[in-house]
Design an enzyme around this catalytic site. Structure first.
Site, PDB file in Angstrom:
ATOM      1  N   ASP A  23       0.910  -1.313  -0.005  1.00  0.00           N
ATOM      2  CA  ASP A  23       0.091  -0.043   0.226  1.00  0.00           C
ATOM      3  C   ASP A  23       0.807   1.387  -0.168  1.00  0.00           C
ATOM      4  OD1 ASP A  23      -1.984  -1.894   0.218  1.00  0.00           O
ATOM      5  OD2 ASP A  23      -2.937  -1.264   2.003  1.00  0.00           O
ATOM      6  N   GLU A  71      -4.751  -0.651  -1.326  1.00  0.00           N
ATOM      7  CA  GLU A  71      -5.987  -1.064  -0.643  1.00  0.00           C
ATOM      8  C   GLU A  71      -6.909  -0.132  -1.539  1.00  0.00           C
ATOM      9  OE1 GLU A  71      -5.988  -0.210   3.761  1.00  0.00           O
ATOM     10  OE2 GLU A  71      -8.137  -0.271   3.775  1.00  0.00           O
ATOM     11  N   LYS A 128      -6.816  -4.943  -2.710  1.00  0.00           N
ATOM     12  CA  LYS A 128      -7.250  -5.618  -1.858  1.00  0.00           C
ATOM     13  C   LYS A 128      -8.149  -4.655  -1.031  1.00  0.00           C
ATOM     14  CE  LYS A 128      -3.366  -4.412   1.095  1.00  0.00           C
ATOM     15  NZ  LYS A 128      -4.245  -3.536   2.556  1.00  0.00           N
ATOM     16  N   LYS A 131      -7.396  -5.182   4.995  1.00  0.00           N
ATOM     17  CA  LYS A 131      -6.150  -4.657   5.600  1.00  0.00           C
ATOM     18  C   LYS A 131      -5.296  -5.823   5.202  1.00  0.00           C
ATOM     19  CE  LYS A 131      -7.985  -0.885   7.410  1.00  0.00           C
ATOM     20  NZ  LYS A 131      -7.973   0.230   6.483  1.00  0.00           N
ATOM     21  N   VAL A 156       3.511   0.191   4.300  1.00  0.00           N
ATOM     22  CA  VAL A 156       2.672   0.976   5.279  1.00  0.00           C
ATOM     23  C   VAL A 156       1.082   0.366   5.547  1.00  0.00           C
ATOM     24  CG1 VAL A 156       3.739   3.019   4.834  1.00  0.00           C
ATOM     25  CG2 VAL A 156       1.814   2.850   3.422  1.00  0.00           C
ATOM     26  N   THR A 157       0.571   0.749   6.781  1.00  0.00           N
ATOM     27  CA  THR A 157       1.319   0.939   7.609  1.00  0.00           C
ATOM     28  C   THR A 157       1.613  -0.219   8.463  1.00  0.00           C
ATOM     29  OG1 THR A 157      -0.848   1.458   9.267  1.00  0.00           O
ATOM     30  CG2 THR A 157       0.000   3.410   7.856  1.00  0.00           C
ATOM     31  N   CYS A 161      -1.881  -2.638   7.927  1.00  0.00           N
ATOM     32  CA  CYS A 161      -1.960  -3.439   6.549  1.00  0.00           C
ATOM     33  C   CYS A 161      -0.727  -4.241   6.895  1.00  0.00           C
ATOM     34  CB  CYS A 161      -2.095  -2.643   5.488  1.00  0.00           C
ATOM     35  SG  CYS A 161      -3.704  -2.009   5.357  1.00  0.00           S
ATOM     36  N   GLN A 201       9.301 -14.382  20.670  1.00  0.00           N
ATOM     37  CA  GLN A 201       9.028 -15.874  20.677  1.00  0.00           C
ATOM     38  C   GLN A 201       9.553 -16.668  19.601  1.00  0.00           C
ATOM     39  OE1 GLN A 201       4.770 -16.699  22.095  1.00  0.00           O
ATOM     40  NE2 GLN A 201       4.354 -14.465  21.502  1.00  0.00           N
TER      41      GLN A 201
HETATM   42  N1  TIU Z   1      -2.520   0.340   4.315  1.00  0.00           N
HETATM   43  C1  TIU Z   1      -3.168   0.442   5.523  1.00  0.00           C
HETATM   44  O1  TIU Z   1      -2.247   0.339   6.616  1.00  0.00           O
HETATM   45  N2  TIU Z   1      -4.448   0.842   5.893  1.00  0.00           N
HETATM   46  C2  TIU Z   1      -4.721   1.701   6.693  1.00  0.00           C
HETATM   47  O2  TIU Z   1      -5.928   2.027   6.836  1.00  0.00           O
HETATM   48  N3  TIU Z   1      -3.829   2.260   7.811  1.00  0.00           N
HETATM   49  C3  TIU Z   1      -3.847   3.036   8.724  1.00  0.00           C
HETATM   50  O3  TIU Z   1      -2.861   3.256   9.583  1.00  0.00           O
HETATM   51  N4  TIU Z   1      -4.867   3.718   8.957  1.00  0.00           N
END
Ligand code: TIU
Length: 224
Positions: A23, A71, A128, A131, A156-157, A161, A201
């Site tokens: 993303d 996304e 997609k 997430k 990210v993030t 995701c 772990q």
């Molecule tokens: N790609 C992704 O992480 N989608 C999010 O909505 N991330 C947020 O941190 N909001």
């Protein structure tokens, strides 16, 4: 090939490994997109672009498979559950018109991957609705058809995701590595916690390393 990683060295064969960039879209990295409408300071995310670009170039040069995810929802929102659209109190909701087009909608300018990391021919681009990169995408089948067993993640993030995708991948049997300098969060403490929990772990979800370590290994493939 083996690279320094935590909690211990990560071994992989580039022929059976994909680089998965999650993303890296204008919607998350630039002002006016989905990330900002959720109330986040999006400027934090730009910092990983140079390191991610360097890894992408090295991975391409090594001939490895690249997977980009976005996304993205269909323009009619048929793949966007109302629970997702209504969550929180965003200034603009998914599907609303923003300065970069409709928020988080496939095909809109804001939904594209940033120019610096734009996909090239032969790379997989996965849209997609969730997430995680495996939910409702067919990604697992595409990777299996190519004999992929190992996944190296950036994007990210970190705690949303990227982590969700790594957990989905781990449950499907992939050995997963997260490149710490190629992933970022709007919340530095969430990134740090995610990196820690992934490798805890005995690599319960996966390994962590850096783009520099990966590039060094790729530059000396015969030494490994
Ligand atoms: N790609 C992704 O992480 N989608 C999010 O909505 N991330 C947020 O941190 N909001």
């Amino acid at each position: 090939m083996k690279i320094n990683a935590q909690p211990f060295a990560y071994e992989f064969d580039p022929a059976h490994t994909a680089l998965v960039l999650i993303d890296m879209q204008r919607d998350f990295i630039e002002p006016g997109g989905f990330g900002e409408t959720l109330g986040n300071n999006v400027s934090l995310l730009e910092a990983i672009v140079p390191a991610t670009q360097a890894v992408l170039s090295a991975w391409r040069a090594a001939g490895g498979l690249v997977v980009h995810t976005r996304e993205a929802h269909r323009p009619d929102l048929s793949d966007c559950p109302p629970a997702k659209r209504n969550r929180g109190n965003p200034r603009l909701r998914i599907g609303d018109a923003g300065p970069m087009g409709r928020i988080l909608i496939a095909g809109e300018p804001g939904n594209q991957i940033i120019d610096a990391l734009a996909p090239v021919a032969g790379e997989l681009v996965i849209d997609k609705p969730g997430k995680g990169a495996f939910y409702a995408t067919g990604l697992h089948e595409l990777l299996q058809a190519r004999g992929i067993t190992h996944l190296i993640f950036g994007g990210v993030t970190t705690e949303v995701c990227v982590q969700t995708s790594m957990r989905e991948a781990n449950d499907r049997g992939y050995d997963c590595l997260l490149l710490e300098d190629c992933t970022e969060s709007y919340f530095p403490q969430f990134k740090a916690a995610t990196v820690d929990m992934i490798r805890a772990q005995g690599a319960i979800v996966g390994w962590t390393s850096t783009g520099a370590a990966l590039r060094a290994a790729l530059a000396e493939p015969l030494a490994a």
